[in-house]
Design a protein around this motif. Sequence first.
Motif, PDB file in Angstrom:
ATOM      1  N   ASN A  94      -3.925  -4.930  45.334  1.00 58.75           N
ATOM      2  CA  ASN A  94      -3.616  -3.886  46.319  1.00 58.75           C
ATOM      3  C   ASN A  94      -4.813  -3.364  47.103  1.00 58.75           C
ATOM      4  O   ASN A  94      -4.629  -2.775  48.159  1.00 58.75           O
ATOM      5  CB  ASN A  94      -2.945  -2.700  45.622  1.00 58.75           C
ATOM      6  CG  ASN A  94      -1.627  -3.073  45.005  1.00 58.75           C
ATOM      7  OD1 ASN A  94      -0.797  -3.696  45.642  1.00 58.75           O
ATOM      8  ND2 ASN A  94      -1.441  -2.711  43.741  1.00 58.75           N
ATOM      9  N   TYR A  95      -6.012  -3.538  46.587  1.00 62.62           N
ATOM     10  CA  TYR A  95      -7.160  -2.885  47.199  1.00 62.62           C
ATOM     11  C   TYR A  95      -8.318  -3.841  47.460  1.00 62.62           C
ATOM     12  O   TYR A  95      -8.582  -4.741  46.670  1.00 62.62           O
ATOM     13  CB  TYR A  95      -7.651  -1.715  46.329  1.00 62.62           C
ATOM     14  CG  TYR A  95      -6.672  -0.575  46.348  1.00 62.62           C
ATOM     15  CD1 TYR A  95      -6.690   0.344  47.379  1.00 62.62           C
ATOM     16  CD2 TYR A  95      -5.704  -0.459  45.367  1.00 62.62           C
ATOM     17  CE1 TYR A  95      -5.765   1.371  47.421  1.00 62.62           C
ATOM     18  CE2 TYR A  95      -4.776   0.570  45.400  1.00 62.62           C
ATOM     19  CZ  TYR A  95      -4.814   1.480  46.437  1.00 62.62           C
ATOM     20  OH  TYR A  95      -3.902   2.483  46.485  1.00 62.62           O
ATOM     21  N   THR A  96      -8.981  -3.559  48.558  1.00 58.50           N
ATOM     22  CA  THR A  96     -10.131  -4.334  48.982  1.00 58.50           C
ATOM     23  C   THR A  96     -11.322  -3.396  49.113  1.00 58.50           C
ATOM     24  O   THR A  96     -11.174  -2.268  49.584  1.00 58.50           O
ATOM     25  CB  THR A  96      -9.845  -4.999  50.354  1.00 58.50           C
ATOM     26  OG1 THR A  96      -8.737  -5.880  50.189  1.00 58.50           O
ATOM     27  CG2 THR A  96     -11.035  -5.753  50.874  1.00 58.50           C
ATOM     28  N   SER A  97     -12.483  -3.851  48.714  1.00 55.72           N
ATOM     29  CA  SER A  97     -13.722  -3.117  48.934  1.00 55.72           C
ATOM     30  C   SER A  97     -14.388  -3.739  50.157  1.00 55.72           C
ATOM     31  O   SER A  97     -14.558  -4.956  50.224  1.00 55.72           O
ATOM     32  CB  SER A  97     -14.641  -3.230  47.716  1.00 55.72           C
ATOM     33  OG  SER A  97     -15.844  -2.548  47.948  1.00 55.72           O
ATOM     34  N   SER A  98     -14.744  -2.905  51.112  1.00 57.64           N
ATOM     35  CA  SER A  98     -15.370  -3.437  52.316  1.00 57.64           C
ATOM     36  C   SER A  98     -16.314  -2.409  52.911  1.00 57.64           C
ATOM     37  O   SER A  98     -16.213  -1.219  52.635  1.00 57.64           O
ATOM     38  CB  SER A  98     -14.307  -3.849  53.349  1.00 57.64           C
ATOM     39  OG  SER A  98     -13.549  -2.724  53.738  1.00 57.64           O
ATOM     40  N   GLY A  99     -17.226  -2.888  53.720  1.00 56.85           N
ATOM     41  CA  GLY A  99     -18.189  -2.020  54.383  1.00 56.85           C
ATOM     42  C   GLY A  99     -19.332  -2.845  54.924  1.00 56.85           C
ATOM     43  O   GLY A  99     -19.235  -4.077  55.054  1.00 56.85           O
ATOM     44  N   TYR A 100     -20.405  -2.179  55.250  1.00 51.53           N
ATOM     45  CA  TYR A 100     -21.583  -2.826  55.811  1.00 51.53           C
ATOM     46  C   TYR A 100     -22.769  -2.651  54.871  1.00 51.53           C
ATOM     47  O   TYR A 100     -23.018  -1.547  54.403  1.00 51.53           O
ATOM     48  CB  TYR A 100     -21.923  -2.241  57.182  1.00 51.53           C
ATOM     49  CG  TYR A 100     -20.935  -2.672  58.239  1.00 51.53           C
ATOM     50  CD1 TYR A 100     -21.146  -3.827  58.970  1.00 51.53           C
ATOM     51  CD2 TYR A 100     -19.778  -1.948  58.479  1.00 51.53           C
ATOM     52  CE1 TYR A 100     -20.236  -4.247  59.926  1.00 51.53           C
ATOM     53  CE2 TYR A 100     -18.862  -2.355  59.431  1.00 51.53           C
ATOM     54  CZ  TYR A 100     -19.096  -3.505  60.146  1.00 51.53           C
ATOM     55  OH  TYR A 100     -18.191  -3.934  61.082  1.00 51.53           O
ATOM     56  N   VAL A 101     -23.485  -3.742  54.602  1.00 54.30           N
ATOM     57  CA  VAL A 101     -24.689  -3.657  53.790  1.00 54.30           C
ATOM     58  C   VAL A 101     -25.930  -3.537  54.655  1.00 54.30           C
ATOM     59  O   VAL A 101     -26.999  -3.228  54.151  1.00 54.30           O
ATOM     60  CB  VAL A 101     -24.839  -4.837  52.808  1.00 54.30           C
ATOM     61  CG1 VAL A 101     -23.820  -4.736  51.699  1.00 54.30           C
ATOM     62  CG2 VAL A 101     -24.747  -6.169  53.498  1.00 54.30           C
ATOM     63  N   GLY A 102     -25.797  -3.766  55.953  1.00 55.79           N
ATOM     64  CA  GLY A 102     -26.943  -3.633  56.837  1.00 55.79           C
ATOM     65  C   GLY A 102     -26.552  -3.721  58.293  1.00 55.79           C
ATOM     66  O   GLY A 102     -25.566  -4.362  58.655  1.00 55.79           O
ATOM     67  N   LEU A 103     -27.328  -3.015  59.141  1.00 57.39           N
ATOM     68  CA  LEU A 103     -27.149  -3.049  60.587  1.00 57.39           C
ATOM     69  C   LEU A 103     -28.465  -3.512  61.212  1.00 57.39           C
ATOM     70  O   LEU A 103     -29.534  -3.040  60.800  1.00 57.39           O
ATOM     71  CB  LEU A 103     -26.776  -1.666  61.120  1.00 57.39           C
ATOM     72  CG  LEU A 103     -25.501  -1.049  60.538  1.00 57.39           C
ATOM     73  CD1 LEU A 103     -25.303   0.358  61.092  1.00 57.39           C
ATOM     74  CD2 LEU A 103     -24.287  -1.913  60.827  1.00 57.39           C
ATOM     75  N   PHE A 104     -28.372  -4.395  62.215  1.00 60.03           N
ATOM     76  CA  PHE A 104     -29.562  -5.058  62.733  1.00 60.03           C
ATOM     77  C   PHE A 104     -29.564  -5.106  64.254  1.00 60.03           C
ATOM     78  O   PHE A 104     -28.505  -5.189  64.885  1.00 60.03           O
ATOM     79  CB  PHE A 104     -29.659  -6.471  62.144  1.00 60.03           C
ATOM     80  CG  PHE A 104     -29.692  -6.428  60.645  1.00 60.03           C
ATOM     81  CD1 PHE A 104     -30.885  -6.230  59.981  1.00 60.03           C
ATOM     82  CD2 PHE A 104     -28.523  -6.505  59.902  1.00 60.03           C
ATOM     83  CE1 PHE A 104     -30.923  -6.121  58.600  1.00 60.03           C
ATOM     84  CE2 PHE A 104     -28.540  -6.405  58.522  1.00 60.03           C
ATOM     85  CZ  PHE A 104     -29.747  -6.213  57.870  1.00 60.03           C
TER      86      PHE A 104
END
Length: 152
Positions: A94-104
């Motif tokens: 039912n669930y996903t972990s997501s996001g950003y580890v870095g911005l460049f």
Amino acid sequence: MRVPIYEAVAHYRRNEKLPYTEYFCLGFFSKLSLAETALAESKILSGFSELDDDSFSITTHYLNDCAHLGEDINYEIVNNKIYGVWYDYDLDANYTSSGYVGLFSTLEYSEAALAWYKTWDIFKVYGLECLGIDPITLNLRGWTEGFITVYN
């Protein structure tokens, strides 16, 4: 040099019995005031208007914040475009972990960082396909039409 990038976020829990929180990225901004404006504008949209004020926050990221890029780094942002190295893996059905580890600031920097992130154990466990790169336009609000919730 630390160049902050502000991510406007909305988050809520479907119910208190579940351990997961849903997150909505409302955009990335070069100035804190722009992120605050995005939050204020999002709070009046369908779905978001039902959330408490503490369901909105701003996360500060730092551009090119990866030791594996080297010493001589260009922080110039061209045409309000940056590149985000994202992760996205399933915690359960039912669930996903997501996001950003870095911005460049450049695609080349994000590719170098991606190669390094692929050595992290967590991404080896969930699969290297759970990592990728997206172009991001700064100062552009996301979720401009809100959402509806549907529960089974």
